[in-house]
Design a protein around this motif. Structure first.
Motif, PDB file in Angstrom:
ATOM      1  N   ILE A 127       0.881  -1.163   0.000  1.00 16.21           N
ATOM      2  CA  ILE A 127       0.000   0.000   0.000  1.00 16.21           C
ATOM      3  C   ILE A 127       0.917   1.210   0.000  1.00 16.21           C
ATOM      4  O   ILE A 127       1.806   1.311   0.844  1.00 16.21           O
ATOM      5  N   SER A 128       0.753   2.075  -0.977  1.00 17.57           N
ATOM      6  CA  SER A 128       1.577   3.286  -1.027  1.00 17.57           C
ATOM      7  C   SER A 128       0.777   4.458  -0.469  1.00 17.57           C
ATOM      8  O   SER A 128      -0.412   4.599  -0.760  1.00 17.57           O
ATOM      9  N   ILE A 129       1.446   5.265   0.361  1.00 17.80           N
ATOM     10  CA  ILE A 129       0.818   6.463   0.928  1.00 17.80           C
ATOM     11  C   ILE A 129       1.691   7.660   0.591  1.00 17.80           C
ATOM     12  O   ILE A 129       2.882   7.675   0.922  1.00 17.80           O
ATOM     13  N   ASN A 130       1.120   8.623  -0.089  1.00 18.01           N
ATOM     14  CA  ASN A 130       1.833   9.856  -0.438  1.00 18.01           C
ATOM     15  C   ASN A 130       1.202  11.013   0.312  1.00 18.01           C
ATOM     16  O   ASN A 130       0.117  11.475  -0.056  1.00 18.01           O
ATOM     17  N   PRO A 131       1.869  11.497   1.376  1.00 15.13           N
ATOM     18  CA  PRO A 131       1.323  12.603   2.166  1.00 15.13           C
ATOM     19  C   PRO A 131       1.570  13.946   1.480  1.00 15.13           C
ATOM     20  O   PRO A 131       2.362  14.028   0.534  1.00 15.13           O
TER      21      PRO A 131
END
Ligand code: MN
Length: 156
Positions: A127-131
């Motif tokens: 799961i990729s999370i880009n803040p």
């Protein structure tokens, strides 16, 4: 009669085998759509959270088949990868390849050139999370060559 019974047993065997494999799958989210731009090999992406003004982040489920990987890229605001399945590779420019496994968290610092993908012998899902998505999500560069992909790995 015997042939019919035998055919029935064969069909039942394959059906049970199929159900058994489905039940042992560790996939949590759907694989989504297969994409080709900016990746090498077979990669599937399912967006989980779209960018909006409240949360200001993007999240997605990404599945790499064995040998598949992203192009080299940077994230203006960094990226967090939650590894949910398989064995993967990641590398920051100028460093050795890091091997990682299901259950690990990979931090990609802002503006550090890197790539990530599956290992040659196993698929990998994260799961990729880009803040802070308003600063930009990703800048794509060039493909990871086979020589780079098969390069030296660190021991950890
Ligand atoms: Mn990245």
């Amino acid at each position: 009669m015997r042939k019919i019974l035998l055919s029935f047993i064969v069909v039942l065997f394959f059906q049970l085998n199929s159900w058994s494999q489905q039940n042992h799958s560790t996939t949590i989210f759907t694989k989504g759509k297969q994409i080709t731009a900016n990746f090498t090999g077979v990669v599937w992406v399912q967006q989980l959270v779209a960018k909006d003004s409240i949360f200001n982040l993007v999240a997605g489920n990404v599945t790499f088949e064995a040998g598949a990987r992203s192009y080299w890229h940077t994230h203006n605001a960094g990226q967090i990868l939650l590894v949910t399945d398989g064995i993967g590779y990641t590398q920051e420019k100028g460093k050795l390849i890091r091997v990682f496994h299901k259950g690990e968290v990979i931090i990609c610092p802002p503006n550090v050139e890197h790539w990530h993908g599956a290992s040659p012998g196993s698929s990998m899902t994260h799961i990729s999370i880009n803040p802070n998505a308003d600063k930009g999500v990703v800048t794509w560069l060039r493909p990871v060559t086979d020589q780079e992909y098969n390069g030296l790995r660190s021991n950890n």
